[in-house]
Design an enzyme around this catalytic site. Structure first.
Site, mmCIF file in Angstrom:
data_model
loop_
_atom_site.group_PDB
_atom_site.id
_atom_site.type_symbol
_atom_site.label_atom_id
_atom_site.label_comp_id
_atom_site.label_asym_id
_atom_site.label_seq_id
_atom_site.Cartn_x
_atom_site.Cartn_y
_atom_site.Cartn_z
ATOM 1 N N LEU A 1 1.758 -2.058 -6.270
ATOM 2 C CA LEU A 1 0.977 -0.865 -6.554
ATOM 3 C C LEU A 1 -0.271 -0.846 -5.683
ATOM 4 O O LEU A 1 -0.521 -1.787 -4.922
ATOM 5 C CB LEU A 1 0.629 -0.824 -8.042
ATOM 6 C CG LEU A 1 1.863 -0.832 -8.964
ATOM 7 C CD1 LEU A 1 1.482 -1.165 -10.400
ATOM 8 C CD2 LEU A 1 2.600 0.492 -8.899
ATOM 9 N N THR B 1 -1.846 -5.818 -2.680
ATOM 10 C CA THR B 1 -3.010 -6.401 -2.016
ATOM 11 C C THR B 1 -4.255 -6.039 -2.820
ATOM 12 O O THR B 1 -4.699 -4.895 -2.813
ATOM 13 C CB THR B 1 -3.139 -5.880 -0.576
ATOM 14 O OG1 THR B 1 -1.941 -6.191 0.143
ATOM 15 C CG2 THR B 1 -4.327 -6.520 0.131
ATOM 16 N N LYS C 1 -4.093 -13.351 2.439
ATOM 17 C CA LYS C 1 -3.703 -11.976 2.786
ATOM 18 C C LYS C 1 -4.912 -11.184 3.265
ATOM 19 O O LYS C 1 -4.833 -10.429 4.253
ATOM 20 C CB LYS C 1 -3.066 -11.299 1.569
ATOM 21 C CG LYS C 1 -2.747 -9.806 1.750
ATOM 22 C CD LYS C 1 -1.711 -9.567 2.838
ATOM 23 C CE LYS C 1 -1.484 -8.086 3.110
ATOM 24 N NZ LYS C 1 -0.767 -7.392 2.043
#
Length: 291
Positions: free
Chosen positions: A69, A96, A172
């Site tokens: 999402l 993320t 990330k």
């Protein structure tokens, strides 16, 4: 598909979620999908997915629940509503959301008795469709083992970064800070070449095959030069969200923000000028002379 194939629920069938679903299905894994706008999920039925009308229906029989999402608030809202239906499934959180967002969701998982794995991915639309993402995971080793068939289906490799949720999301953010800044740097040089009366393709051509070259220089540079930024491999507004997360994280760590500040400003300006739904290469608009 074998008798031991885990049942997958994937929540969020945007650009990345749809590609990940198709890769899971190609690997023979049974997949149920849900999207807040259900019409966006329905085309996946043609690929073999079961389309659920509610998130609770999607997760109820799953062994692995994947969330893909937009941000931490979206994930928290959805999982908060369906936690009781998740049961013993592994929750692979692939959105993320940065280290702070991950800490929030790990607390939610602890409060609701959920098995939580921090699992963001590196890659864009193409790798998601091809099953060639890089899967970043941190969390309990046995939970990652249970999710491994799904990780293998979606990615070319899995990087296990320890037992502590948040380490994968931290990496990330580090990677996306580089990718977003690199693309903005390419855009700046393309716009500079244009302003000097040069063929900007000569800029990317001069770097081709050299130590400073990269696939992003060639792919994103070409999209900027040819004006083909409508096909979003990584949506500009998504990059802007990630860079803001990176900037907040860097500020907390005392890291100098010069490049991140400039990158956020460029993507923000391009988004404000109407390029937010385009590919991240649309950031070139922020560097071209006005008018």
């Amino acid at each position: 598909m074998t008798a031991s194939s885990p049942k997958i629920a994937l929540l969020g069938t945007g650009t990345m979620g749809a590609g990940m679903t198709r890769s899971l299905l190609r690997a023979g894994l049974p997949v149920t999908v849900w999207n807040r706008t259900v019409e966006k999920a329905r085309p996946l039925a043609d690929d073999g997915a079961t389309v659920a009308e509610s998130a609770a229906d999607a997760v109820r029989e799953a062994d692995v629940v994947i969330t893909m999402l937009f941000d931490a608030d979206s994930v928290e809202s959805v999982i908060g509503d369906v936690a009781d239906a998740i049961g013993d499934a592994v929750w692979l959180q692939s959105s993320t959301i940065g280290p702070d967002g991950t800490a929030r969701l790990a607390r939610l998982a602890d409060e609701r008795g959920l098995t939580f794995v921090d699992g963001p991915v590196l890659g864009t639309k193409g790798p998601a469709e091809q099953g060639k993402l890089v899967m970043l995971v941190s969390g309990p080793a046995d939970a990652i083992d249970r999710a491994q068939p799904a990780l293998d289906a979606m990615g070319s490799r899995t990087m296990r970064l320890g037992d502590e949720p948040g380490r994968a999301s931290a990496l990330k953010i580090v990677a996306n800070a580089f990718i977003g800044t690199l693309t903005a740097a390419i855009a700046q040089s393309v716009a500079l070449a244009e302003s000097l009366g040069l063929d900007p393709a000569d800029f990317t051509g001069a770097l081709a095959g050299g130590a400073s070259d990269s696939p992003y220089v060639q792919v994103k540079g070409k999209a900027m030069i040819e004006g083909t930024t409508e096909d979003a491999q990584f949506q500009l507004d998504g990059v802007l969200k990630d860079l803001r997360l990176a900037r907040g994280t860097a500020e907390q760590q005392g890291v100098t923000l010069s490049l991140l500040d400039g990158a956020v400003e460029a993507y923000d300006r391009a988004s404000g000028d109407g390029h937010g739904s385009e590919d991240m290469a649309g950031v070139v608009a922020a560097f071209r002379p006005a008018g």
